[in-house]
Design a protein around this motif. Sequence first.
Motif, PDB file in Angstrom:
ATOM      1  N   SER A 376     -12.957  40.510 -24.621  1.00 38.25           N
ATOM      2  CA  SER A 376     -13.899  40.108 -24.068  1.00 38.25           C
ATOM      3  C   SER A 376     -14.820  41.283 -24.737  1.00 38.25           C
ATOM      4  O   SER A 376     -16.173  40.774 -23.947  1.00 38.25           O
ATOM      5  CB  SER A 376     -13.470  40.856 -22.653  1.00 38.25           C
ATOM      6  N   VAL A 377     -15.018  42.257 -24.909  1.00 40.28           N
ATOM      7  CA  VAL A 377     -15.920  43.086 -25.658  1.00 40.28           C
ATOM      8  C   VAL A 377     -16.511  42.788 -26.984  1.00 40.28           C
ATOM      9  O   VAL A 377     -17.864  42.906 -26.524  1.00 40.28           O
ATOM     10  CB  VAL A 377     -15.274  44.075 -26.334  1.00 40.28           C
ATOM     11  N   PHE A 378     -16.373  42.041 -27.164  1.00 46.65           N
ATOM     12  CA  PHE A 378     -16.874  41.449 -28.828  1.00 46.65           C
ATOM     13  C   PHE A 378     -17.099  39.691 -28.149  1.00 46.65           C
ATOM     14  O   PHE A 378     -18.830  39.938 -28.758  1.00 46.65           O
ATOM     15  CB  PHE A 378     -15.759  41.189 -29.290  1.00 46.65           C
ATOM     16  N   ASP A 379     -16.816  39.306 -27.305  1.00 44.48           N
ATOM     17  CA  ASP A 379     -17.290  37.607 -26.825  1.00 44.48           C
ATOM     18  C   ASP A 379     -18.929  38.610 -26.244  1.00 44.48           C
ATOM     19  O   ASP A 379     -19.610  37.712 -25.870  1.00 44.48           O
ATOM     20  CB  ASP A 379     -16.634  37.515 -25.549  1.00 44.48           C
ATOM     21  N   LEU A 397     -23.364  50.303 -17.944  1.00 39.42           N
ATOM     22  CA  LEU A 397     -21.690  49.620 -18.743  1.00 39.42           C
ATOM     23  C   LEU A 397     -20.505  50.219 -18.618  1.00 39.42           C
ATOM     24  O   LEU A 397     -19.718  48.561 -18.763  1.00 39.42           O
ATOM     25  CB  LEU A 397     -22.991  49.298 -20.385  1.00 39.42           C
ATOM     26  N   ARG A 398     -20.623  50.843 -18.997  1.00 38.47           N
ATOM     27  CA  ARG A 398     -18.898  50.825 -19.532  1.00 38.47           C
ATOM     28  C   ARG A 398     -18.480  51.562 -17.782  1.00 38.47           C
ATOM     29  O   ARG A 398     -17.594  50.938 -17.805  1.00 38.47           O
ATOM     30  CB  ARG A 398     -19.396  52.935 -19.628  1.00 38.47           C
ATOM     31  N   ARG A 399     -18.807  51.758 -17.175  1.00 42.39           N
ATOM     32  CA  ARG A 399     -18.306  51.783 -15.157  1.00 42.39           C
ATOM     33  C   ARG A 399     -18.196  50.287 -15.117  1.00 42.39           C
ATOM     34  O   ARG A 399     -17.236  49.929 -14.446  1.00 42.39           O
ATOM     35  CB  ARG A 399     -19.681  52.234 -14.091  1.00 42.39           C
ATOM     36  N   ALA A 400     -19.118  49.071 -15.344  1.00 43.11           N
ATOM     37  CA  ALA A 400     -19.128  47.404 -15.465  1.00 43.11           C
ATOM     38  C   ALA A 400     -18.164  47.239 -16.229  1.00 43.11           C
ATOM     39  O   ALA A 400     -17.133  46.137 -15.821  1.00 43.11           O
ATOM     40  CB  ALA A 400     -20.640  47.170 -16.052  1.00 43.11           C
ATOM     41  N   ARG A 401     -17.747  47.886 -17.056  1.00 45.35           N
ATOM     42  CA  ARG A 401     -16.497  47.016 -18.117  1.00 45.35           C
ATOM     43  C   ARG A 401     -15.279  47.760 -17.115  1.00 45.35           C
ATOM     44  O   ARG A 401     -14.454  46.473 -16.799  1.00 45.35           O
ATOM     45  CB  ARG A 401     -16.655  47.549 -19.127  1.00 45.35           C
ATOM     46  N   PHE A 402     -15.204  49.354 -16.355  1.00 44.19           N
ATOM     47  CA  PHE A 402     -13.676  49.263 -15.780  1.00 44.19           C
ATOM     48  C   PHE A 402     -13.847  48.446 -14.606  1.00 44.19           C
ATOM     49  O   PHE A 402     -12.355  48.248 -14.362  1.00 44.19           O
ATOM     50  CB  PHE A 402     -14.146  50.470 -15.923  1.00 44.19           C
ATOM     51  N   SER A 403     -14.620  48.268 -14.134  1.00 46.29           N
ATOM     52  CA  SER A 403     -14.940  47.349 -13.139  1.00 46.29           C
ATOM     53  C   SER A 403     -13.819  46.323 -13.025  1.00 46.29           C
ATOM     54  O   SER A 403     -13.876  45.652 -11.850  1.00 46.29           O
ATOM     55  CB  SER A 403     -16.166  47.560 -12.246  1.00 46.29           C
ATOM     56  N   GLU A 404     -14.603  45.800 -14.328  1.00 46.63           N
ATOM     57  CA  GLU A 404     -14.444  43.866 -14.038  1.00 46.63           C
ATOM     58  C   GLU A 404     -12.605  43.724 -14.488  1.00 46.63           C
ATOM     59  O   GLU A 404     -12.201  43.204 -14.409  1.00 46.63           O
ATOM     60  CB  GLU A 404     -14.826  43.928 -15.817  1.00 46.63           C
ATOM     61  N   VAL A 405     -12.308  44.861 -15.362  1.00 53.60           N
ATOM     62  CA  VAL A 405     -10.119  44.985 -15.288  1.00 53.60           C
ATOM     63  C   VAL A 405     -10.152  45.541 -13.556  1.00 53.60           C
ATOM     64  O   VAL A 405      -8.656  44.535 -13.683  1.00 53.60           O
ATOM     65  CB  VAL A 405     -10.649  45.754 -16.151  1.00 53.60           C
ATOM     66  N   LEU A 406     -10.512  47.241 -13.546  1.00 59.23           N
ATOM     67  CA  LEU A 406      -9.484  47.343 -12.531  1.00 59.23           C
ATOM     68  C   LEU A 406      -9.423  46.744 -11.233  1.00 59.23           C
ATOM     69  O   LEU A 406      -8.855  46.321 -10.462  1.00 59.23           O
ATOM     70  CB  LEU A 406     -10.090  48.689 -11.813  1.00 59.23           C
ATOM     71  N   THR A 407     -10.534  45.594 -11.077  1.00 55.67           N
ATOM     72  CA  THR A 407     -11.281  44.476 -10.009  1.00 55.67           C
ATOM     73  C   THR A 407      -9.764  43.559  -9.624  1.00 55.67           C
ATOM     74  O   THR A 407      -8.911  43.518  -8.533  1.00 55.67           O
ATOM     75  CB  THR A 407     -12.056  44.248  -9.582  1.00 55.67           C
ATOM     76  N   PRO A 408      -9.694  43.006 -11.094  1.00 55.11           N
ATOM     77  CA  PRO A 408      -8.451  42.512 -11.084  1.00 55.11           C
ATOM     78  C   PRO A 408      -6.906  43.017 -10.845  1.00 55.11           C
ATOM     79  O   PRO A 408      -6.187  42.477 -10.514  1.00 55.11           O
ATOM     80  CB  PRO A 408      -8.834  41.809 -12.158  1.00 55.11           C
ATOM     81  N   LEU A 409      -7.432  44.350 -11.811  1.00 53.98           N
ATOM     82  CA  LEU A 409      -6.387  44.794 -11.572  1.00 53.98           C
ATOM     83  C   LEU A 409      -4.865  45.377 -10.408  1.00 53.98           C
ATOM     84  O   LEU A 409      -4.038  44.797 -10.123  1.00 53.98           O
ATOM     85  CB  LEU A 409      -5.748  45.890 -12.818  1.00 53.98           C
ATOM     86  N   ASN A 410      -5.913  45.806  -9.589  1.00 47.94           N
ATOM     87  CA  ASN A 410      -6.032  46.236  -8.082  1.00 47.94           C
ATOM     88  C   ASN A 410      -5.683  44.495  -7.383  1.00 47.94           C
ATOM     89  O   ASN A 410      -4.930  44.766  -6.948  1.00 47.94           O
ATOM     90  CB  ASN A 410      -6.988  46.795  -7.199  1.00 47.94           C
ATOM     91  N   ALA A 459     -10.618  49.780 -24.820  1.00 51.07           N
ATOM     92  CA  ALA A 459     -11.847  48.624 -24.796  1.00 51.07           C
ATOM     93  C   ALA A 459     -13.042  48.836 -24.618  1.00 51.07           C
ATOM     94  O   ALA A 459     -14.605  49.000 -25.652  1.00 51.07           O
ATOM     95  CB  ALA A 459     -11.425  47.516 -23.846  1.00 51.07           C
ATOM     96  N   ASN A 460     -13.379  50.238 -23.846  1.00 52.31           N
ATOM     97  CA  ASN A 460     -14.491  50.556 -23.872  1.00 52.31           C
ATOM     98  C   ASN A 460     -15.569  51.852 -25.070  1.00 52.31           C
ATOM     99  O   ASN A 460     -16.274  51.273 -25.914  1.00 52.31           O
ATOM    100  CB  ASN A 460     -14.491  51.797 -22.771  1.00 52.31           C
ATOM    101  N   ARG A 461     -14.330  52.418 -25.964  1.00 44.17           N
ATOM    102  CA  ARG A 461     -14.530  53.218 -26.514  1.00 44.17           C
ATOM    103  C   ARG A 461     -14.712  52.033 -27.899  1.00 44.17           C
ATOM    104  O   ARG A 461     -15.852  52.436 -29.105  1.00 44.17           O
ATOM    105  CB  ARG A 461     -12.806  53.872 -28.020  1.00 44.17           C
ATOM    106  N   THR A 462     -14.376  50.762 -27.831  1.00 42.77           N
ATOM    107  CA  THR A 462     -14.721  49.691 -29.280  1.00 42.77           C
ATOM    108  C   THR A 462     -16.393  48.771 -28.683  1.00 42.77           C
ATOM    109  O   THR A 462     -16.883  49.518 -29.648  1.00 42.77           O
ATOM    110  CB  THR A 462     -13.818  48.594 -28.884  1.00 42.77           C
ATOM    111  N   ALA A 463     -15.657  49.384 -27.237  1.00 39.18           N
ATOM    112  CA  ALA A 463     -18.014  49.222 -26.609  1.00 39.18           C
ATOM    113  C   ALA A 463     -18.813  49.719 -27.288  1.00 39.18           C
ATOM    114  O   ALA A 463     -19.305  49.665 -28.251  1.00 39.18           O
ATOM    115  CB  ALA A 463     -17.813  48.607 -25.277  1.00 39.18           C
ATOM    116  N   ALA A 464     -18.605  51.030 -27.693  1.00 40.97           N
ATOM    117  CA  ALA A 464     -18.947  52.116 -27.993  1.00 40.97           C
ATOM    118  C   ALA A 464     -19.448  51.930 -28.504  1.00 40.97           C
ATOM    119  O   ALA A 464     -20.661  52.275 -29.583  1.00 40.97           O
ATOM    120  CB  ALA A 464     -18.591  53.382 -27.011  1.00 40.97           C
ATOM    121  N   HIS A 465     -18.224  52.322 -29.971  1.00 39.20           N
ATOM    122  CA  HIS A 465     -18.510  51.819 -30.491  1.00 39.20           C
ATOM    123  C   HIS A 465     -19.827  50.740 -31.348  1.00 39.20           C
ATOM    124  O   HIS A 465     -20.908  50.678 -32.349  1.00 39.20           O
ATOM    125  CB  HIS A 465     -17.300  51.384 -31.957  1.00 39.20           C
ATOM    126  N   LEU A 466     -19.895  49.040 -30.921  1.00 36.13           N
ATOM    127  CA  LEU A 466     -20.446  48.233 -30.739  1.00 36.13           C
ATOM    128  C   LEU A 466     -21.511  48.812 -31.010  1.00 36.13           C
ATOM    129  O   LEU A 466     -22.721  48.371 -31.108  1.00 36.13           O
ATOM    130  CB  LEU A 466     -20.261  46.611 -29.588  1.00 36.13           C
TER     131      LEU A 466
END
Length: 475
Positions: A376-379, A397-410, A459-466
């Motif tokens: 998803s990060v690459f997409d 953006l980091r918080r958005a990525r976490f929320s994008e995962v944690l909302t479905p997870l919860n 995934a956030n670390r990968t996003a930071a690299h991108l």
Amino acid sequence: MSTFALWRLFHRTSFVGARQSQNDGVRDHTGLLAIIAFASATAIFLTVLGGLHGFIWRASPDRTAACFFNASHCTAHLPVSENGDFYVTLAIFACVLLIVPFTALAGSAARLAATRRDERLAALRLAGATTSQVTRLTAFEAVGQAVIGAIIGIAGYFAIMPLIMLLNFENQRFTFEQLWVGPWALLGTVAGVAVLALVSALLTLRRVAITPLGVSARQGSALPSGWRAVIFVAAIVIGFMLLNNLNMFAGAGTVVVYGMIFAIIGGCFLLLNLIGSWVITAVARARSRRPKNAATMIAMRRILDNPKRAWRNVSGIALAVFIAGITSVCGIFATVDGGDPESAMMMHDIALGGMLTLLFAAVLAAVSSGIMQSASVFDQADEYHMLILEGTDARTLRRARFSEVLTPLNTVIIISAGCSMFLMLPLIGSAISEPAMLIRFVLGIALCYALVSIGAISANRTAAHLDTISRRRDD
């Protein structure tokens, strides 16, 4: 041009240009992630298959599966386990449960590799490569990654085997002979993983084969309709009623009753895939109407853009939470002093087997979730890069990525935990409120949550690299 020569051109830094040169490290990283995913899936699959083989070995008069399933094929009559059929049934049930996260993980690996492959394949098509050449290249690369990962997974199977040999089932430990699945099973597993990777990769070619510019057109997925919820609720209610009236089927035998329990629980779990994306969509819609901050708004819009992808990111956890509920119940029964050593042994073994199944399912789900999050990060790399250029800070953006995962997870944890406890209620009654059982259940959920959170951090670390690569490209 041969497929191998085209593959070399495909991986040349200068072919795509400066942008591809800056992304070479990321491309190699995605290939490595895919191999790790294939290796993890193969190692756990062979370990579980080895456990099933061990129980069949104990229950078969001549130590073969053919003799166990058909007495006419028996060539010897050695002593067998008294409850062998029951243990084999439980082992088969565990294997069936793990098929879902296993195929999800292998599919995630193939999808990740294909995600990064599409743009380069489109460039090859624009350069004059034919559809057949692109197809052969895709097959070559996908199968290569799958085979490498499967071979590493076989090594992981041999590494895990000594740990399994330390565990006691039926008051005895497994031996290497019991856990050894044989060379044909190893070859079959490698071939199966390769075929799964090949099919997943070829399915992604439809966009590139139709037109080289197809990968540039991004369309949101159709949102799931509400009829899924009606079917799911009806199935859960019917399952509850059947479990609550199992005494009606007592005359059919213990095996039939256990088979019905497993079928009902397994069927309700499978239906979670039907309702999962719909519930996630409903939650995202509700939160997007009144977002607390910019990060929430971005995350919810990303979920609504592709709710199926959001569900796939955490779908494996649904099974793990289901298993956590079953395991916690078995743990309660294992601690009850019933005065019958054989029953106590069986309850202990069921609890231990459930814990192993939970661990395997959680690891498979966590790795799959991490792979899907990376995909998803690459997409979304270009979209997030545009947000950065428009002034959005990296923290948002980091918080958005976490929320994008944690909302479905919860969401999936709440649904799976509720359904698991609801279906267990007819079987255990008031014992569902026992503190020991609730603690076991919560600890199982915490394990799943922690493993998926690790994937989100990666995934956030990968996003930071991108993001770093994007800034350097703009400079």
